[in-house]
Scaffold this motif. Structure first.
Motif, PDB file in Angstrom:
ATOM      1  N   VAL A 167      19.425   6.185  14.503  1.00  6.35           N
ATOM      2  CA  VAL A 167      18.847   7.343  15.182  1.00  6.35           C
ATOM      3  C   VAL A 167      19.100   8.592  14.338  1.00  6.35           C
ATOM      4  CG1 VAL A 167      18.971   8.801  17.238  1.00  6.35           C
ATOM      5  CG2 VAL A 167      19.110   6.322  17.468  1.00  6.35           C
ATOM      6  N   GLY A 168      18.040   9.349  14.107  1.00  2.72           N
ATOM      7  CA  GLY A 168      18.131  10.541  13.282  1.00  2.72           C
ATOM      8  C   GLY A 168      17.579  10.362  11.885  1.00  2.72           C
ATOM      9  N   ASP A 169      17.383   9.112  11.445  1.00  2.43           N
ATOM     10  CA  ASP A 169      16.815   8.871  10.118  1.00  2.43           C
ATOM     11  C   ASP A 169      15.375   9.376  10.062  1.00  2.43           C
ATOM     12  OD1 ASP A 169      19.161   7.708   9.468  1.00  2.43           O
ATOM     13  OD2 ASP A 169      18.414   5.653   9.372  1.00  2.43           O
ATOM     14  N   VAL A 170      14.976   9.867   8.897  1.00  2.00           N
ATOM     15  CA  VAL A 170      13.604  10.355   8.674  1.00  2.00           C
ATOM     16  C   VAL A 170      12.929   9.437   7.665  1.00  2.00           C
ATOM     17  CG1 VAL A 170      12.165  12.277   7.932  1.00  2.00           C
ATOM     18  CG2 VAL A 170      14.299  12.725   9.170  1.00  2.00           C
ATOM     19  N   LEU A 171      11.793   8.868   8.057  1.00  2.00           N
ATOM     20  CA  LEU A 171      11.057   7.933   7.210  1.00  2.00           C
ATOM     21  C   LEU A 171       9.772   8.586   6.716  1.00  2.00           C
ATOM     22  CD1 LEU A 171      11.391   4.769   9.485  1.00  2.00           C
ATOM     23  CD2 LEU A 171      12.954   5.534   7.695  1.00  2.00           C
ATOM     24  N   GLY A 172       9.406   8.252   5.474  1.00  2.00           N
ATOM     25  CA  GLY A 172       8.208   8.843   4.891  1.00  2.00           C
ATOM     26  C   GLY A 172       7.319   7.806   4.238  1.00  2.00           C
ATOM     27  N   VAL A 173       6.344   8.298   3.488  1.00  2.00           N
ATOM     28  CA  VAL A 173       5.327   7.430   2.891  1.00  2.00           C
ATOM     29  C   VAL A 173       5.910   6.509   1.820  1.00  2.00           C
ATOM     30  CG1 VAL A 173       4.648   8.993   1.029  1.00  2.00           C
ATOM     31  CG2 VAL A 173       2.935   7.474   2.040  1.00  2.00           C
ATOM     32  N   ASP A 174       7.112   6.816   1.318  1.00  3.39           N
ATOM     33  CA  ASP A 174       7.727   5.979   0.286  1.00  3.39           C
ATOM     34  C   ASP A 174       7.961   4.546   0.754  1.00  3.39           C
ATOM     35  OD1 ASP A 174       7.766   8.042  -1.507  1.00  3.39           O
ATOM     36  OD2 ASP A 174       9.793   8.705  -0.999  1.00  3.39           O
ATOM     37  N   MET A 175       7.963   4.325   2.069  1.00  4.54           N
ATOM     38  CA  MET A 175       8.144   2.971   2.592  1.00  4.54           C
ATOM     39  C   MET A 175       7.046   2.025   2.122  1.00  4.54           C
ATOM     40  SD  MET A 175       9.513   3.163   6.515  1.00  4.54           S
ATOM     41  CE  MET A 175       8.593   1.690   6.849  1.00  4.54           C
ATOM     42  N   PHE A 176       5.887   2.573   1.762  1.00  5.97           N
ATOM     43  CA  PHE A 176       4.751   1.733   1.383  1.00  5.97           C
ATOM     44  C   PHE A 176       4.608   1.573  -0.127  1.00  5.97           C
ATOM     45  CE2 PHE A 176       3.509   3.480   5.559  1.00  5.97           C
ATOM     46  CZ  PHE A 176       3.297   2.285   6.240  1.00  5.97           C
ATOM     47  N   LYS A 177       5.590   2.023  -0.896  1.00  8.23           N
ATOM     48  CA  LYS A 177       5.475   1.980  -2.361  1.00  8.23           C
ATOM     49  C   LYS A 177       5.377   0.555  -2.889  1.00  8.23           C
ATOM     50  CE  LYS A 177       6.841   6.273  -4.413  1.00  8.23           C
ATOM     51  NZ  LYS A 177       7.657   6.956  -5.415  1.00  8.23           N
ATOM     52  N   ASP A 178       6.048  -0.389  -2.258  1.00 10.20           N
ATOM     53  CA  ASP A 178       6.041  -1.775  -2.743  1.00 10.20           C
ATOM     54  C   ASP A 178       5.117  -2.664  -1.912  1.00 10.20           C
ATOM     55  OD1 ASP A 178       7.932  -1.096  -4.675  1.00 10.20           O
ATOM     56  OD2 ASP A 178       9.581  -1.379  -3.243  1.00 10.20           O
ATOM     57  N   ILE A 179       4.252  -2.060  -1.100  1.00  9.58           N
ATOM     58  CA  ILE A 179       3.343  -2.824  -0.246  1.00  9.58           C
ATOM     59  C   ILE A 179       1.919  -2.708  -0.788  1.00  9.58           C
ATOM     60  CG2 ILE A 179       2.353  -2.967   2.082  1.00  9.58           C
ATOM     61  CD1 ILE A 179       5.035  -2.042   3.168  1.00  9.58           C
ATOM     62  N   THR A 180       1.229  -3.839  -0.857  1.00  8.56           N
ATOM     63  CA  THR A 180      -0.111  -3.870  -1.453  1.00  8.56           C
ATOM     64  C   THR A 180      -1.214  -3.764  -0.408  1.00  8.56           C
ATOM     65  OG1 THR A 180       0.816  -5.351  -3.132  1.00  8.56           O
ATOM     66  CG2 THR A 180      -1.565  -5.103  -3.100  1.00  8.56           C
ATOM     67  N   PHE A 181      -1.003  -4.375   0.766  1.00  9.65           N
ATOM     68  CA  PHE A 181      -2.024  -4.372   1.814  1.00  9.65           C
ATOM     69  C   PHE A 181      -1.420  -3.900   3.136  1.00  9.65           C
ATOM     70  CE2 PHE A 181      -3.623  -7.373  -1.284  1.00  9.65           C
ATOM     71  CZ  PHE A 181      -4.983  -7.084  -1.335  1.00  9.65           C
ATOM     72  N   VAL A 182      -2.223  -3.164   3.915  1.00  7.03           N
ATOM     73  CA  VAL A 182      -1.761  -2.641   5.204  1.00  7.03           C
ATOM     74  C   VAL A 182      -2.818  -2.898   6.275  1.00  7.03           C
ATOM     75  CG1 VAL A 182      -0.285  -0.841   4.228  1.00  7.03           C
ATOM     76  CG2 VAL A 182      -2.692  -0.343   4.701  1.00  7.03           C
ATOM     77  N   ASP A 183      -2.374  -2.884   7.537  1.00  5.49           N
ATOM     78  CA  ASP A 183      -3.262  -2.894   8.703  1.00  5.49           C
ATOM     79  C   ASP A 183      -3.197  -1.505   9.335  1.00  5.49           C
ATOM     80  OD1 ASP A 183      -3.624  -5.581   8.212  1.00  5.49           O
ATOM     81  OD2 ASP A 183      -2.178  -6.235   9.726  1.00  5.49           O
ATOM     82  N   VAL A 184      -4.345  -0.961   9.721  1.00  4.22           N
ATOM     83  CA  VAL A 184      -4.392   0.375  10.309  1.00  4.22           C
ATOM     84  C   VAL A 184      -4.990   0.281  11.709  1.00  4.22           C
ATOM     85  CG1 VAL A 184      -5.253   2.735  10.094  1.00  4.22           C
ATOM     86  CG2 VAL A 184      -4.637   1.445   8.047  1.00  4.22           C
ATOM     87  N   THR A 185      -4.276   0.815  12.694  1.00  6.24           N
ATOM     88  CA  THR A 185      -4.721   0.804  14.088  1.00  6.24           C
ATOM     89  C   THR A 185      -4.996   2.224  14.552  1.00  6.24           C
ATOM     90  OG1 THR A 185      -3.366  -1.153  14.552  1.00  6.24           O
ATOM     91  CG2 THR A 185      -4.100   0.137  16.443  1.00  6.24           C
ATOM     92  N   GLY A 186      -6.119   2.421  15.222  1.00  7.45           N
ATOM     93  CA  GLY A 186      -6.475   3.733  15.752  1.00  7.45           C
ATOM     94  C   GLY A 186      -7.442   3.583  16.910  1.00  7.45           C
ATOM     95  N   VAL A 187      -7.876   4.707  17.451  1.00  4.43           N
ATOM     96  CA  VAL A 187      -8.862   4.717  18.537  1.00  4.43           C
ATOM     97  C   VAL A 187     -10.214   5.069  17.929  1.00  4.43           C
ATOM     98  CG1 VAL A 187      -9.543   5.753  20.727  1.00  4.43           C
ATOM     99  CG2 VAL A 187      -7.124   5.364  20.230  1.00  4.43           C
ATOM    100  N   SER A 188     -11.178   4.152  18.079  1.00  2.86           N
ATOM    101  CA  SER A 188     -12.482   4.336  17.458  1.00  2.86           C
ATOM    102  C   SER A 188     -13.223   5.524  18.051  1.00  2.86           C
ATOM    103  CB  SER A 188     -13.334   3.069  17.612  1.00  2.86           C
ATOM    104  OG  SER A 188     -13.562   2.794  18.986  1.00  2.86           O
ATOM    105  N   LYS A 189     -14.208   6.040  17.308  1.00  5.23           N
ATOM    106  CA  LYS A 189     -14.995   7.172  17.772  1.00  5.23           C
ATOM    107  C   LYS A 189     -15.752   6.802  19.041  1.00  5.23           C
ATOM    108  CE  LYS A 189     -15.861   9.334  13.272  1.00  5.23           C
ATOM    109  NZ  LYS A 189     -16.917   9.734  12.309  1.00  5.23           N
ATOM    110  N   GLY A 190     -15.719   7.684  20.035  1.00  7.13           N
ATOM    111  CA  GLY A 190     -16.465   7.453  21.263  1.00  7.13           C
ATOM    112  C   GLY A 190     -17.934   7.812  21.072  1.00  7.13           C
TER     113      GLY A 190
END
Length: 207
Positions: free
Chosen positions: A91-114
């Motif tokens: 608790v209190g740790d701050v995470l940033g975009v560097d977590m994805f430096k060694d990742i090649t593929f991602v899944d992205v979830t969002g709410v589609s346009k209405g």
């Protein structure tokens, strides 16, 4: 499962080392603060509770703002649980975009346009009826009931209705660039939702 809360900025295009143009979506990864941990012993499952996006303290109710005290941070607009978080966090740790430096593929979830209330042709790609010779069903659905037996339309039948504004996931998007200085992630292709909408970026589960 590694994942962070982000914000869709918009689409652009980049050239790779061979001069090939690639359409990309830019995702801003604002600081994700760990505000809680769920454990098997206490909760029956393991998860990291992440919060992102600053909000006015005056707009946060006392019960809502209370969950941020242990993390020593101001109230955040978005709070989400990330199940089975692979990284050990406190608790209190701050995470940033560097977590994805060694990742090649991602899944992205969002709410589609209405897109509001739409007919079957726009919503599901129906062919419609003939457009000539006195036809009166150019964009009609056709038959939807089941004749005399069972004399009703089954639930889930593809018909006119509310289109879009649904939680949607696009899988196996290639990570094109991770920019630590600007805290942005560029992925190949399109992701759900309008510009500036909140999205969840996770390590791809099928790659």
């Amino acid at each position: 499962m590694l994942g962070l809360i982000g914000k869709k900025i918009g689409m652009t295009q980049v050239f790779d080392a061979n001069g090939v143009l690639t359409p990309v979506t830019v995702i801003k990864i604002e600081d994700n603060v760990v505000v809680g941990n769920r454990t098997e012993e206490a909760n029956g499952y393991s998860a990291a509770v992440l919060a992102s996006g600053d909000m006015k303290t005056s707009r946060a109710t006392k019960p809502y703002a209370g969950q941020f005290k242990n993390a020593n941070c101001d109230a955040k607009r978005t709070v989400m649980e990330m199940r089975d978080f692979e990284k050990e966090v406190n608790v209190g740790d701050v995470l940033g975009v560097d977590m994805f430096k060694d990742i090649t593929f991602v899944d992205v979830t969002g709410v589609s346009k209405g897109k509001g209330y739409q007919g079957g042709m726009k919503r599901y790609g129906f062919g419609g009826g003939r457009a000539t010779h006195g036809s009166k069903f150019h964009r009609d659905l056709g038959g939807t009931a089941m004749s005399s037996t069972p004399s009703h339309t089954f639930k889930g039948k593809k018909m006119a209705g509310h289109m879009g504004n649904e939680r949607t996931t696009v899988q196996n998007l290639k990570v094109v660039e991770v920019n630590s200085e600007m805290q942005v992630l560029m992925v190949k292709g399109a992701i759900p939702g309008p510009a500036m909408s909140t999205v969840i970026v996770r390590k791809a589960i099928k790659k």
